[in-house]
Design an enzyme around this catalytic site. Structure first.
Site, PDB file in Angstrom:
ATOM      1  N   TYR A   1     -21.695 -13.011  67.843  1.00 31.09           N
ATOM      2  CA  TYR A   1     -21.755 -14.167  68.921  1.00 31.09           C
ATOM      3  C   TYR A   1     -22.571 -14.459  69.897  1.00 31.09           C
ATOM      4  O   TYR A   1     -23.527 -15.166  70.224  1.00 31.09           O
ATOM      5  CB  TYR A   1     -20.095 -14.556  69.257  1.00 31.09           C
ATOM      6  CG  TYR A   1     -20.074 -15.514  70.473  1.00 31.09           C
ATOM      7  CD1 TYR A   1     -20.121 -16.686  70.331  1.00 31.09           C
ATOM      8  CD2 TYR A   1     -19.556 -14.993  71.593  1.00 31.09           C
ATOM      9  CE1 TYR A   1     -19.914 -17.859  71.084  1.00 31.09           C
ATOM     10  CE2 TYR A   1     -19.468 -16.015  72.859  1.00 31.09           C
ATOM     11  CZ  TYR A   1     -19.597 -17.497  72.304  1.00 31.09           C
ATOM     12  OH  TYR A   1     -19.420 -18.437  73.257  1.00 31.09           O
TER      13      TYR A   1
ATOM     14  N   ASP B   1     -23.847 -33.004  62.301  1.00 29.61           N
ATOM     15  CA  ASP B   1     -23.537 -31.550  61.828  1.00 29.61           C
ATOM     16  C   ASP B   1     -24.465 -30.780  62.268  1.00 29.61           C
ATOM     17  O   ASP B   1     -25.829 -30.755  61.732  1.00 29.61           O
ATOM     18  CB  ASP B   1     -23.292 -31.727  60.154  1.00 29.61           C
ATOM     19  CG  ASP B   1     -22.755 -30.422  59.731  1.00 29.61           C
ATOM     20  OD1 ASP B   1     -22.884 -29.445  60.549  1.00 29.61           O
ATOM     21  OD2 ASP B   1     -22.677 -30.457  58.534  1.00 29.61           O
TER      22      ASP B   1
END
Length: 288
Positions: A133, A44
């Site tokens: 982003y 993760d």
């Protein structure tokens, strides 16, 4: 492809193996060596503290980081998730790769640029992201440069996989089966690039990056996209032309519109065409 220098114990860590590029790259990497392609739960990237021990326990010979937070609109709303996955996690991977003295291949984006350049962008052009982003991806690049010296940062653009994922190709293909008229932006230009293209090119250069001890210029930032550049409107027309004989196509017209007519949360570069000369001058690969 010749990987005679590799042993049967050669180990690759591939993140993002379930994504558009990852699913294409995984079988190619398995021809090279043993691949650990952990699921998101197993590795993760938003759980930074868990990553170092997992990398050091596996002790890969190379790390290929395809995992990313790619939802451009979503990043404007959930900037924290984008920061962890695109910015902070690459920093951790770079530090662990540096400890192991192994290469790191990391993927970035054309969205690090603001789109105001009149010609294609090369690797020496100054980034200036227009959205969260792009900024988080640029920050990730800087972290890798700061923490490691054996890295390839590969900037890609307009990635699509015809069979998998959320991408422009599949979106247009689906709209062609549900709408009579589709509005598509005509003044946003880039390089539509298939996931298969990226996977094949990167897999083909893995053996070559081990020759960089004497040719240091093989480390650094590289642009890798398909050669053709076009507007989103032109790309949509090409998609329709490819699928027009499929069952269920109902679209009658693809209508060109201007960027300001298509409302989005995130700003996007008007011109994000990438120059790939550096990549092809540096690595021996089959054509463009």
């Amino acid at each position: 492809m010749n990987y005679n220098f590799l042993t049967t114990n050669y180990k690759l860590l591939l993140t993002g193996s379930s994504g558009q590029v990852g699913c294409e790259m995984l079988p190619l990497l398995r021809e090279i060596g043993h691949v650990w392609a952990p699921t998101r739960n197993e590795f993760d990237l938003s759980n930074l503290n868990s990553l170092p021990s997992k990398v050091q326990q596996y002790k890969p010979n190379i790390i290929i980081n395809l995992a990313a937070y790619t939802d451009v609109e979503g990043a404007e709303i959930d900037s924290t998730s984008a920061k962890y996955i695109n910015h902070l996690a690459p920093s951790v991977l770079a530090k662990e790769a540096n400890k192991l003295k192994i290469p790191l291949i990391h993927f970035s984006t054309d969205y690090v640029f603001d789109g105001t350049k009149g010609t294609s962008y090369n690797e020496t052009d100054t980034p200036n992201p227009l959205n969260v982003y792009g900024q988080t991806k640029l920050n990730g690049e800087k972290e890798i440069e700061r923490n490691h010296d054996k890295y390839l940062i590969i900037r890609v653009a307009w990635i699509y996989n015809k069979k998998k994922g959320k991408n422009f190709f599949r979106t247009i293909a689906n709209l062609c089966k549900t709408k009579n008229i589709i509005d598509v932006v005509e003044d946003e230009i880039g390089n539509p690039t298939s996931a298969q293209f990226i996977a094949k090119k990167i897999s083909s250069i893995i053996s070559q990056i081990y020759c960089v001890e004497t040719t240091k210029n093989k480390w650094g930032i590289f642009h890798l996209v398909e050669e053709s550049s076009m507007s989103r409107f032109d790309f949509a027309c090409n998609i329709l032309n490819e699928i027009k004989h499929e069952h269920g196509i109902v679209v009658q017209k693809i209508n060109p519109i201007k960027r300001h007519e298509y409302k989005t949360i995130a700003n996007r570069p008007q011109n994000s065409v990438l120059d790939t000369q550096k990549f092809y001058k540096t690595f021996q690969v089959n054509g463009k």
